[in-house]
Design an enzyme around this catalytic site. Structure first.
Site, PDB file in Angstrom:
ATOM      1  N   CYS A  10     -27.713 -37.330-129.293  1.00 34.19           N
ATOM      2  CA  CYS A  10     -29.025 -38.152-129.423  1.00 34.19           C
ATOM      3  C   CYS A  10     -30.375 -37.517-129.287  1.00 34.19           C
ATOM      4  O   CYS A  10     -31.291 -37.916-129.258  1.00 34.19           O
ATOM      5  CB  CYS A  10     -28.814 -39.742-129.003  1.00 34.19           C
ATOM      6  SG  CYS A  10     -28.740 -39.529-127.332  1.00 34.19           S
ATOM      7  N   ASP A  36     -26.829 -39.329-133.799  1.00 30.74           N
ATOM      8  CA  ASP A  36     -28.142 -39.974-133.724  1.00 30.74           C
ATOM      9  C   ASP A  36     -29.011 -38.954-134.709  1.00 30.74           C
ATOM     10  O   ASP A  36     -30.065 -39.345-135.149  1.00 30.74           O
ATOM     11  CB  ASP A  36     -28.731 -40.521-132.762  1.00 30.74           C
ATOM     12  CG  ASP A  36     -29.861 -41.388-132.991  1.00 30.74           C
ATOM     13  OD1 ASP A  36     -30.046 -42.022-133.678  1.00 30.74           O
ATOM     14  OD2 ASP A  36     -31.028 -41.009-132.359  1.00 30.74           O
ATOM     15  N   GLU A  41     -32.329 -33.289-141.554  1.00 28.63           N
ATOM     16  CA  GLU A  41     -32.662 -34.961-141.511  1.00 28.63           C
ATOM     17  C   GLU A  41     -33.269 -35.242-142.775  1.00 28.63           C
ATOM     18  O   GLU A  41     -34.297 -34.470-143.304  1.00 28.63           O
ATOM     19  CB  GLU A  41     -33.684 -35.132-140.516  1.00 28.63           C
ATOM     20  CG  GLU A  41     -32.916 -35.088-139.062  1.00 28.63           C
ATOM     21  CD  GLU A  41     -31.971 -36.121-138.728  1.00 28.63           C
ATOM     22  OE1 GLU A  41     -31.901 -37.163-139.279  1.00 28.63           O
ATOM     23  OE2 GLU A  41     -31.205 -35.947-137.551  1.00 28.63           O
ATOM     24  N   HIS A  59     -31.901 -41.736-136.560  1.00 29.43           N
ATOM     25  CA  HIS A  59     -32.861 -41.486-135.401  1.00 29.43           C
ATOM     26  C   HIS A  59     -33.892 -42.212-135.441  1.00 29.43           C
ATOM     27  O   HIS A  59     -34.920 -41.844-135.793  1.00 29.43           O
ATOM     28  CB  HIS A  59     -33.074 -40.092-135.550  1.00 29.43           C
ATOM     29  CG  HIS A  59     -33.674 -39.412-134.507  1.00 29.43           C
ATOM     30  ND1 HIS A  59     -33.051 -39.375-133.052  1.00 29.43           N
ATOM     31  CD2 HIS A  59     -34.935 -38.642-134.167  1.00 29.43           C
ATOM     32  CE1 HIS A  59     -33.863 -38.710-132.065  1.00 29.43           C
ATOM     33  NE2 HIS A  59     -34.859 -38.382-132.982  1.00 29.43           N
ATOM     34  N   ALA A  62     -37.720 -44.287-131.423  1.00 24.12           N
ATOM     35  CA  ALA A  62     -39.176 -44.458-130.941  1.00 24.12           C
ATOM     36  C   ALA A  62     -39.792 -45.267-132.323  1.00 24.12           C
ATOM     37  O   ALA A  62     -41.078 -45.582-132.237  1.00 24.12           O
ATOM     38  CB  ALA A  62     -40.216 -43.034-131.229  1.00 24.12           C
TER      39      ALA A  62
END
Length: 105
Positions: A10, A36, A41, A59, A62
């Site tokens: 992660c 994660d 991506e 992911h 945040a």
């Protein structure tokens, strides 16, 4: 590594070699993986996503309301602290290296 080990990533995509992880999971050399992050991506048609012993999550650590609020408050606090300093102290120094005039065009 023990055959019942589970890889958890992660942190950052690319830390784990996804091709080798796929081979190890298919061969039973690892029990599973929880991911994660991925080398690319979003992961798209990553073959790891098809394995029954892989758990994948977006992911989004945040991206919670709480994390975004906390980040906004920290940014405001930094601006306020810097605005109270004398001008010379409040300068923000760029991390980028300075360009030499010899190379400027």
């Amino acid at each position: 590594m023990k055959r019942d080990a589970v890889i958890v990533n992660c942190a950052r995509g690319g830390i784990v070699d996804e091709g080798e992880l796929f081979k190890a999971l298919q061969a039973g050399a690892l029990r599973g993986a929880a991911l994660d992050v991925f080398e690319t991506e979003p992961p798209g048609s990553n073959p790891l996503l098809e394995l029954p012993n892989v758990i994948a999550t977006p992911h989004l650590g945040a991206s919670t309301v709480e994390a975004q609020s906390r980040a906004a408050m920290e940014a405001v606090e930094i601006v306020l602290r810097r605005s109270r300093r004398p001008r010379a102290e409040a300068r923000i120094v760029s991390a980028a290296p300075a360009r030499s005039r010899a190379f400027a065009r």
